[in-house]
Design an enzyme around this catalytic site. Structure first.
Site, short mmCIF file in Angstrom:
data_model
loop_
_atom_site.label_atom_id
_atom_site.label_comp_id
_atom_site.label_asym_id
_atom_site.label_seq_id
_atom_site.Cartn_x
_atom_site.Cartn_y
_atom_site.Cartn_z
N TYR A 1 0.82 -1.22 0.00
CA TYR A 1 0.00 0.00 0.00
C TYR A 1 0.86 1.27 0.00
O TYR A 1 0.37 2.36 -0.29
CB TYR A 1 -0.94 0.04 1.22
N LYS B 1 3.46 -15.36 1.61
CA LYS B 1 3.48 -16.20 0.41
C LYS B 1 4.94 -16.43 0.03
O LYS B 1 5.39 -16.02 -1.05
CB LYS B 1 2.72 -15.51 -0.72
N ASP C 1 -3.00 -17.98 1.25
CA ASP C 1 -4.19 -18.61 0.65
C ASP C 1 -4.69 -19.76 1.52
O ASP C 1 -5.89 -19.91 1.74
CB ASP C 1 -3.90 -19.05 -0.80
N ASP D 1 -5.15 -7.08 5.81
CA ASP D 1 -6.36 -6.35 5.48
C ASP D 1 -7.49 -7.34 5.16
O ASP D 1 -8.61 -7.25 5.67
CB ASP D 1 -6.05 -5.46 4.24
N ASP E 1 -10.66 -9.00 7.94
CA ASP E 1 -12.09 -8.87 7.65
C ASP E 1 -12.76 -10.24 7.59
O ASP E 1 -13.90 -10.40 8.04
CB ASP E 1 -12.32 -8.12 6.32
#
Ligand code: NAD
Length: 370
Positions: free
Chosen positions: A143, A194, A227, A251, A255
């Site tokens: 970001y 990852k 994942d 992020d 959620d």
């Protein structure tokens, strides 16, 4: 002792002031009934600050935030300020606070209380007793990484670029927060990245492993690809204690974990910064929900997310684990007794207002504190 615990309350907009009123009552209760006094100041943020001062956060309020031991924020934003230019929007006040206080670790617990186990979209058997904490890196990664932008490659083709970038310092400081928190819980950290496809993730894994070996061998460390973590959160969320991950994966995963509990009105958060020479850590506590303009001003909001944020504040900024536990127990008892604000209403329960929920929780605190 009172002068040593400085709190800045920024109620903000919409339901922010309504839920923070209940927080204020519990803070006052702590002073009266537990002898735990705070020096409390209040300030404006978001739309309320725009209306009063033309900006979503004044320099003076920012200075108050820096001088405080902790900041408690309600929520910012609402349709009234939707047309304000981008950098003066209510949300910009919150972003400035997070940036200037250098809050690099975002804590998002996902806790399923027995009384609300049926609010989860997952089967009760999967989420009953769930208590996990996601620690998300908040100020680095894709970001913020450079280069970024959209460039024209000619012939009608454009290219969008963002860069995932992490330094050892950024990884170690957030991992340290996760390990320290795990020591106060079940002593298990799962680091999520990852590393199979991204070099920045490989560095993440190496640095977390190194820190673990050097300073935290008493905590169990595991690694998981992001994942797989997304799947495991739905398949068997109770396997986790503390998850530490980068800004982007955090992020999304926070959620996802939030939805395991089924209700926005119940979710607290904390954002922590570095510890200074006096051992004081910058910190901002806020409910995950927004200003809920659809129910603002109607005494309908659920104040529990804000009260749980206060509990996090007591635990992490003031080492008052017992007082934090009292708030959590009082809430659990009130819910067990059947009181529900509209957002968590269920058949056979008693619907109540924000104020009545606050009344019930302070009464439950009184009973617990005899
Ligand atoms: P929201 O979280 O405000 O509301 C989403 C839905 O959940 C609404 O139906 C609302 O009534 C309900 N809800 C939220 N909190 C509740 C509570 N405590 N009790 C009962 N019901 C609750 O999200 P939104 O509608 O997308 O955003 C509204 C405004 O809030 C926007 O201006 C947005 O930018 C802002 N916002 C601010 C923050 C923040 O301050 N951290 C976070 C998210 C959104």
């Amino acid at each position: 002792m009172s002068a040593s615990r400085k709190l800045l309350i920024l109620p903000g907009d919409g339901i922010g002031p309504e839920v923070m009123r209940q927080v204020r009552r519990v803070i006052d209760w702590m002073g009266r009934r537990r002898g735990v006094a705070f020096e409390v100041k209040e300030g404006l943020v978001g739309g309320a600050a725009i209306d009063a001062h033309g900006v979503p956060l004044t320099d003076a309020t920012l200075a108050e935030a820096k001088a405080a031991d902790a900041v408690l924020l309600g929520a910012v934003g609402g349709p009234r300020w939707d047309k304000v230019e981008f950098e003066k929007r209510p949300e910009a006040g919150l972003l400035r606070l997070r940036k200037d206080l250098e809050l690099f670790a975002n804590l998002r617990p996902a806790l399923v209380l027995d009384a609300l186990v049926d609010s989860s979209p997952l089967k009760a058997d999967i989420v009953r007793g769930l208590d996990l904490l996601i620690v998300r890196e908040l100020t680095g990664g894709v970001y913020f990484g450079e280069p970024r932008g959209i460039r024209d490659l000619g012939n009608g083709i454009r290219q969008g670029i963002n860069t995932q970038v992490y330094t050892t310092t950024e990884i170690q400081r957030v991992a340290r927060v996760a390990f320290e928190l795990a020591r106060k819980r079940s002593r298990r950290v799962c680091s999520v990245e990852k590393a199979n496809v991204m070099e920045s993730s490989l560095l993440w894994r190496e640095e977390v492993t190194k820190l673990h070996q050097e300073e935290f061998v008493d905590v169990e460390l595991s690694h998981m690809y992001a994942d797989n973590c997304a799947m495991q959160l739905l398949r068997n969320p109770r396997q986790f204690d503390v998850i530490v991950t980068d800004n982007l994966f955090g992020d999304i995963l926070s959620d996802e974990a939030a939805m395991l509990t089924g209700s926005l009105g119940m979710l607290p958060s904390a954002s922590l910064g570095a510890t200074d020479a006096d051992g004081r850590r910058r910190a901002l506590y806020e409910p995950v929900h927004g200003s809920a303009p659809d129910i603002a001003g109607r005494d309908m909001a659920n104040p529990i997310a804000a009260l749980f944020s206060l509990a996090m504040c007591l635990r992490h900024s003031f080492d008052l684990a017992e007082e934090a536990g009292l708030i959590e127990k009082a809430v659990a008892q009130v819910l067990k007794g059947g009181m529900r604000t509209t957002d968590i209403m269920a058949p056979g329960m008693a619907r109540c207002s924000t104020t009545v929920m606050g009344d019930s929780i302070t009464r439950a605190l009184d009973k617990l504190n005899v």
